[in-house]
Design a protein around this motif. Structure first.
Motif, PDB file in Angstrom:
ATOM      1  N   GLU A 207       1.116  -1.248   0.570  1.00 53.93           N
ATOM      2  CA  GLU A 207       0.225  -0.014   0.118  1.00 53.93           C
ATOM      3  C   GLU A 207       0.719   1.387   0.054  1.00 53.93           C
ATOM      4  O   GLU A 207       0.663   2.463  -0.374  1.00 53.93           O
ATOM      5  CB  GLU A 207      -0.713  -0.031   1.104  1.00 53.93           C
ATOM      6  N   MET A 208       2.371   1.314   1.106  1.00 54.81           N
ATOM      7  CA  MET A 208       2.634   2.132   1.382  1.00 54.81           C
ATOM      8  C   MET A 208       3.082   2.611  -0.218  1.00 54.81           C
ATOM      9  O   MET A 208       4.058   3.423  -1.062  1.00 54.81           O
ATOM     10  CB  MET A 208       3.719   2.573   2.192  1.00 54.81           C
ATOM     11  N   CYS A 209       3.640   1.661  -1.053  1.00 57.77           N
ATOM     12  CA  CYS A 209       4.474   1.314  -2.510  1.00 57.77           C
ATOM     13  C   CYS A 209       3.602   2.501  -3.235  1.00 57.77           C
ATOM     14  O   CYS A 209       3.986   3.111  -4.397  1.00 57.77           O
ATOM     15  CB  CYS A 209       5.205   0.002  -2.722  1.00 57.77           C
ATOM     16  N   LYS A 210       2.152   1.698  -3.437  1.00 59.04           N
ATOM     17  CA  LYS A 210       1.398   2.433  -4.419  1.00 59.04           C
ATOM     18  C   LYS A 210       0.917   3.743  -4.725  1.00 59.04           C
ATOM     19  O   LYS A 210       0.685   4.636  -5.215  1.00 59.04           O
ATOM     20  CB  LYS A 210       0.049   1.936  -4.111  1.00 59.04           C
ATOM     21  N   GLU A 211       0.965   4.001  -3.095  1.00 54.72           N
ATOM     22  CA  GLU A 211       1.145   5.762  -2.632  1.00 54.72           C
ATOM     23  C   GLU A 211       2.294   6.961  -3.272  1.00 54.72           C
ATOM     24  O   GLU A 211       2.338   8.146  -2.382  1.00 54.72           O
ATOM     25  CB  GLU A 211       0.705   6.076  -1.132  1.00 54.72           C
ATOM     26  N   GLY A 212       3.942   5.610  -3.608  1.00 59.99           N
ATOM     27  CA  GLY A 212       4.399   6.229  -4.061  1.00 59.99           C
ATOM     28  C   GLY A 212       5.630   7.199  -2.628  1.00 59.99           C
ATOM     29  O   GLY A 212       6.382   7.544  -3.305  1.00 59.99           O
ATOM     30  N   HIS A 213       5.069   6.515  -1.445  1.00 61.32           N
ATOM     31  CA  HIS A 213       6.029   6.603   0.084  1.00 61.32           C
ATOM     32  C   HIS A 213       7.755   6.228  -0.634  1.00 61.32           C
ATOM     33  O   HIS A 213       7.602   5.707  -1.242  1.00 61.32           O
ATOM     34  CB  HIS A 213       5.826   5.176   1.331  1.00 61.32           C
ATOM     35  N   SER A 214       8.535   6.182  -0.565  1.00 63.82           N
ATOM     36  CA  SER A 214       9.991   5.682  -0.448  1.00 63.82           C
ATOM     37  C   SER A 214      10.464   4.573   0.641  1.00 63.82           C
ATOM     38  O   SER A 214       9.470   4.314   1.286  1.00 63.82           O
ATOM     39  CB  SER A 214      11.011   7.303  -0.078  1.00 63.82           C
ATOM     40  N   VAL A 215      11.946   4.107   0.250  1.00 64.47           N
ATOM     41  CA  VAL A 215      11.950   3.107   1.026  1.00 64.47           C
ATOM     42  C   VAL A 215      12.130   3.592   2.199  1.00 64.47           C
ATOM     43  O   VAL A 215      11.967   2.742   3.329  1.00 64.47           O
ATOM     44  CB  VAL A 215      13.211   2.402   0.143  1.00 64.47           C
ATOM     45  N   PHE A 216      13.011   4.366   2.336  1.00 67.97           N
ATOM     46  CA  PHE A 216      13.450   5.669   4.088  1.00 67.97           C
ATOM     47  C   PHE A 216      12.211   5.456   5.159  1.00 67.97           C
ATOM     48  O   PHE A 216      12.264   4.803   5.867  1.00 67.97           O
ATOM     49  CB  PHE A 216      14.329   6.721   3.816  1.00 67.97           C
ATOM     50  N   ARG A 217      11.076   5.922   4.198  1.00 66.57           N
ATOM     51  CA  ARG A 217       9.738   6.116   5.275  1.00 66.57           C
ATOM     52  C   ARG A 217       9.359   4.462   4.873  1.00 66.57           C
ATOM     53  O   ARG A 217       8.504   4.568   6.057  1.00 66.57           O
ATOM     54  CB  ARG A 217       8.784   7.010   4.258  1.00 66.57           C
ATOM     55  N   PRO A 269      -1.064 -16.256  -3.012  1.00 62.54           N
ATOM     56  CA  PRO A 269      -2.051 -15.173  -2.178  1.00 62.54           C
ATOM     57  C   PRO A 269      -1.203 -14.441  -2.760  1.00 62.54           C
ATOM     58  O   PRO A 269      -0.246 -13.814  -3.067  1.00 62.54           O
ATOM     59  CB  PRO A 269      -2.376 -15.584  -1.097  1.00 62.54           C
ATOM     60  N   PRO A 270      -2.475 -13.378  -3.818  1.00 62.98           N
ATOM     61  CA  PRO A 270      -2.119 -11.938  -4.540  1.00 62.98           C
ATOM     62  C   PRO A 270      -2.053 -11.013  -3.285  1.00 62.98           C
ATOM     63  O   PRO A 270      -2.950 -10.576  -2.734  1.00 62.98           O
ATOM     64  CB  PRO A 270      -2.768 -11.687  -5.863  1.00 62.98           C
ATOM     65  N   LEU A 271      -1.043 -10.497  -3.290  1.00 63.10           N
ATOM     66  CA  LEU A 271      -0.979  -8.667  -2.262  1.00 63.10           C
ATOM     67  C   LEU A 271      -1.799  -7.776  -3.275  1.00 63.10           C
ATOM     68  O   LEU A 271      -2.105  -6.641  -2.430  1.00 63.10           O
ATOM     69  CB  LEU A 271       0.162  -8.281  -1.727  1.00 63.10           C
ATOM     70  N   CYS A 272      -1.831  -7.954  -4.624  1.00 56.90           N
ATOM     71  CA  CYS A 272      -2.594  -6.929  -5.505  1.00 56.90           C
ATOM     72  C   CYS A 272      -2.104  -7.600  -6.631  1.00 56.90           C
ATOM     73  O   CYS A 272      -2.579  -8.484  -6.993  1.00 56.90           O
ATOM     74  CB  CYS A 272      -1.262  -5.277  -5.612  1.00 56.90           C
ATOM     75  N   THR A 273      -3.262  -6.124  -7.738  1.00 55.01           N
ATOM     76  CA  THR A 273      -3.358  -7.059  -8.945  1.00 55.01           C
ATOM     77  C   THR A 273      -2.171  -6.491 -10.374  1.00 55.01           C
ATOM     78  O   THR A 273      -1.155  -5.976  -9.321  1.00 55.01           O
ATOM     79  CB  THR A 273      -4.587  -6.210  -9.568  1.00 55.01           C
ATOM     80  N   GLU A 274      -1.754  -7.945 -11.064  1.00 50.72           N
ATOM     81  CA  GLU A 274      -0.946  -7.367 -12.010  1.00 50.72           C
ATOM     82  C   GLU A 274      -0.606  -5.928 -12.373  1.00 50.72           C
ATOM     83  O   GLU A 274      -0.003  -5.224 -12.105  1.00 50.72           O
ATOM     84  CB  GLU A 274      -0.982  -8.058 -12.676  1.00 50.72           C
ATOM     85  N   ALA A 275      -1.861  -5.625 -12.797  1.00 46.72           N
ATOM     86  CA  ALA A 275      -1.989  -3.823 -12.859  1.00 46.72           C
ATOM     87  C   ALA A 275      -1.031  -2.946 -12.451  1.00 46.72           C
ATOM     88  O   ALA A 275      -0.608  -1.822 -12.455  1.00 46.72           O
ATOM     89  CB  ALA A 275      -3.090  -3.126 -13.206  1.00 46.72           C
ATOM     90  N   GLU A 276      -1.727  -3.237 -10.586  1.00 49.08           N
ATOM     91  CA  GLU A 276      -1.395  -2.371  -9.431  1.00 49.08           C
ATOM     92  C   GLU A 276       0.496  -2.767  -9.108  1.00 49.08           C
ATOM     93  O   GLU A 276       1.178  -1.832  -9.230  1.00 49.08           O
ATOM     94  CB  GLU A 276      -1.882  -2.488  -7.681  1.00 49.08           C
ATOM     95  N   PHE A 277       0.989  -3.479  -9.839  1.00 50.56           N
ATOM     96  CA  PHE A 277       2.267  -3.985  -9.299  1.00 50.56           C
ATOM     97  C   PHE A 277       2.900  -3.535 -10.668  1.00 50.56           C
ATOM     98  O   PHE A 277       4.013  -3.226 -10.193  1.00 50.56           O
ATOM     99  CB  PHE A 277       2.044  -5.480  -9.894  1.00 50.56           C
ATOM    100  N   TYR A 278       2.721  -2.825 -11.922  1.00 50.13           N
ATOM    101  CA  TYR A 278       3.462  -2.643 -13.033  1.00 50.13           C
ATOM    102  C   TYR A 278       2.740  -0.860 -12.676  1.00 50.13           C
ATOM    103  O   TYR A 278       4.164  -0.558 -12.750  1.00 50.13           O
ATOM    104  CB  TYR A 278       2.870  -2.594 -14.579  1.00 50.13           C
ATOM    105  N   GLN A 281       6.041  -0.128  -9.953  1.00 50.04           N
ATOM    106  CA  GLN A 281       7.361  -0.057 -10.815  1.00 50.04           C
ATOM    107  C   GLN A 281       7.536   1.501 -11.205  1.00 50.04           C
ATOM    108  O   GLN A 281       8.036   2.050 -12.031  1.00 50.04           O
ATOM    109  CB  GLN A 281       7.414  -0.779 -11.866  1.00 50.04           C
ATOM    110  N   GLU A 282       6.052   2.116 -11.823  1.00 47.48           N
ATOM    111  CA  GLU A 282       6.187   2.965 -12.774  1.00 47.48           C
ATOM    112  C   GLU A 282       6.011   4.878 -11.751  1.00 47.48           C
ATOM    113  O   GLU A 282       6.689   4.844 -11.783  1.00 47.48           O
ATOM    114  CB  GLU A 282       4.252   3.871 -13.632  1.00 47.48           C
ATOM    115  N   VAL A 283       5.315   4.136 -10.548  1.00 52.65           N
ATOM    116  CA  VAL A 283       5.415   5.118  -8.997  1.00 52.65           C
ATOM    117  C   VAL A 283       7.371   4.841  -9.155  1.00 52.65           C
ATOM    118  O   VAL A 283       8.082   6.342  -8.468  1.00 52.65           O
ATOM    119  CB  VAL A 283       4.628   4.425  -8.364  1.00 52.65           C
ATOM    120  N   LYS A 284       7.841   4.129  -8.181  1.00 50.65           N
ATOM    121  CA  LYS A 284       9.087   3.768  -8.216  1.00 50.65           C
ATOM    122  C   LYS A 284      10.039   4.711  -9.355  1.00 50.65           C
ATOM    123  O   LYS A 284      10.907   5.530  -9.020  1.00 50.65           O
ATOM    124  CB  LYS A 284       9.537   2.293  -8.148  1.00 50.65           C
TER     125      LYS A 284
END
Length: 596
Positions: A207-217, A269-278, A281-284
């Protein structure tokens, strides 16, 4: 100082962790050190295989690090290395194992095996070559055992892979390891399950990755909420970095058996959809702001959005001693030609204040456009789904062809098909989101209320506020460009968002005065109804707005003033003309020219 004896203990898989041999080997090595007047120390490689030489890696293994330290002189070359048997050091093919073994002895290291207390060093080998011959035989036997075991493991794993492909549950434990948020302790004919403790931590990371939070946070949040850590160790940035690029997030397990790669869809068991996974990567890739000592979060840097109007170079940020952000053009210092002849900077609070005015326009436009759109998206969705299904079949057939007869041409064809499929999955995700917006009656009001909660002045004026991470994602999605000019002591800020609006803010007239103007690329007709405005203005954040109807196509000035009023309600100060007339040096008068 006593000569040191380093006790080396290694096991090759997680399931061997905690076995009784560790205690036994430690006790025997300490007894040997005491009897021979050596100072005991420990080297340990947990879940590291010696079959392909992973334990020789000088950067990733304890044994490799020890050898590297000997080579660099950090560890004395007359040190001793204690192992239970030579196969703890290597299970590679006999030539590679022997070559490595001899190179270690040439460094001056003495190797002793705990099972028979046989000593190997340059002197013993020179005096009696039988010791070397015996070591070669031991390495050959260890490699043969590993080869036999590997073939058995691969054969069994392939049977379970086929079982999974038939749609039956399977837990493949014999080859590779499972991700840390999964419980794989069940029977091999059962499906893997979410880990009873770590699954929730993994969900929070996603969820934090999807929101764009940095690794540090993310690491900081994990340490606060899950202090027991990861596999008994403290949370680290590498754990997050490795996780967010792992297809296991959407349920896919990639297994390497020899030269063959197996892609098992719907294994985890998935933590997100494939589209959310991509999307992660785009956010990162578009969120490359660096957390400095003050952890300031820029709203524009690192996304290739903000540029210097003088040279066209990308502008970065720096944090001043009092914690404020400044946007700086440093291309003149970094480039050999074509950049500004000197580095210059501008107040971040001015740039981001004006950005919020433009972003509010863009957000209104985007939300209304989605609400009023009459486009039927079902046909487009069906088109994407059909093509994705075709590509799934193509990818499966090409992969099968590669397995039977490897070909560079087939590999390129597979890569192209997978690239097209990834793009279509992302497009399908965006289209489904848009359809969801169109079917939600109150989405406009909800979006605008949520947006104004995100852009309150307390968030904009605090460069370290965590909500700025979410704002970065909105900026990245809606803004096209920001161009900063500074000439004759005047600042000119030019903003463009993706639907065609261009806003310009600049010093004008007498000193300490400013103006703005708007132009657009194309005609649009997006009208907000009186009912919608009434619902929005009655919310606690914007209840004082007095308006009933406006048209974004014709009422630019009215819309602009309305936005300023709305921002004032969330505590925005008025823009001051003096902000657009910063102090200038004699160099700036000659270097910077008025933009065309």
């Amino acid at each position: 100082m006593k000569t040191q004896l380093y006790s080396y203990v290694r096991w090759s898989s997680d399931k061997q962790t905690g076995n009784s041999s560790l205690e036994r080997q430690t006790r025997k090595s300490k007894e040997y050190a005491a009897r021979n007047g050596l100072e005991w120390a420990e080297l340990r490689d947990e879940a590291v295989s010696a079959y392909r030489g992973a334990n020789w890696d000088e950067k990733k293994s304890a044994l490799g690090g020890f050898i590297g330290a000997v080579k660099s002189g950090l560890v004395p070359s007359d040190s001793w290395l204690y192992v239970e048997s030579l196969d703890r050091l290597s299970r590679q093919n006999v030539l590679d194992a022997t070559e490595w073994f001899i190179s270690v002895l040439k460094l001056g290291i003495t190797i002793v095996t705990g099972l028979d207390e046989h000593v190997y060093n340059r002197e013993s080998i020179a005096a009696n070559a039988t010791g070397l011959m015996m070591s070669i035989m031991l390495f050959a036997r260890a490699n043969e055992e590993s080869e036999t075991k590997s073939k058995r493991v691969v054969s069994h794993a392939k049977l379970l892979i086929e079982r999974h492909k038939e749609g039956k549950p399977a837990t493949i434990k014999s080859a590779g390891s499972h991700v840390w948020w999964i419980d794989s302790t069940g029977d091999e004919k059962e499906a893997v399950k979410p880990h009873p403790v770590m699954w929730d931590a993994a969900k929070m990371i996603v969820e934090m990755c999807k929101e764009g939070h940095s690794v540090f946070r993310i690491v900081a949040a994990l340490r606060e909420r899950y202090p027991y850590g990861f596999k008994g160790r403290d949370w680290s940035g590498s754990t997050i970095k490795n996780m967010r690029v792992n297809p296991a997030l959407y349920g896919c397990r990639i297994m390497q058996l020899g030269k063959d790669e197996h892609k098992l869809e719907n294994y985890y068991p998935p933590l997100c959809t494939e589209a959310e996974f991509y999307r992660i990567q785009e956010v990162k890739s578009n969120n490359k702001f660096r957390a400095n000592k003050s952890s300031s979060i820029s709203l524009l840097a690192g996304m290739r959005l903000i540029r210097c109007g003088q040279c066209g170079g990308t502008m970065n940020t720096l944090t001043t001693a009092d914690g404020k952000i400044r946007y700086v053009c440093s291309s003149g210092l970094a480039s050999k030609g074509g950049g500004c002849t000197r580095s210059w900077s501008l107040s971040g609070i001015l740039i981001e204040h004006c950005l919020m005015i433009v972003l509010t326009h863009a957000y209104f436009d985007d939300s209304i456009r989605n609400q009023n759109s009459a486009t039927n998206l079902d046909g487009q969705i069906e088109k994407y789904e059909v093509r994705i299904a075709e590509l799934n079949t193509e990818i499966k057939n090409i992969a099968s062809g590669i397995a039977k007869h490897y070909s560079e041409a087939l590999v390129e064809l597979l890569a192209a098909a997978e690239k097209e499929r990834k793009q279509l999955v992302q497009e399908l995700d965006r289209t489904n989101q848009k359809k969801l917006l169109l079917t939600a009656n109150t989405v406009f009001e909800t979006n605008m209320v949520n947006f104004f909660e995100l852009i309150q002045w307390g968030i904009i004026s605090d460069p370290t506020h965590e909500t700025r991470v979410k704002l970065r994602e909105i900026v990245r999605r809606l803004m096209r460009s920001v161009v900063i000019h500074k000439y004759d002591g005047i600042v000119s800020l030019q903003y463009s968002y993706k639907e065609g609006e261009h806003f310009v803010f600049e010093g004008a007239g007498k000193r300490h005065e400013w103006t703005h103007y708007i132009k657009r690329d194309k005609d649009t007709s997006t009208v907000v109804s009186a009912e919608v405005i009434e619902q929005v203005k009655n919310h606690r954040l914007i209840k004082d707005i007095e308006t009933s109807l406006y048209n974004l196509e014709t009422a630019h000035d009215g819309m602009f003033n309305m936005v300023l009023d709305m921002l004032a309600i969330v505590n925005y100060p008025k823009l001051k003309g003096s902000q657009f007339w910063p102090k200038k040096s004699s160099t700036e008068r000659t270097v910077f020219k008025k933009p065309a």
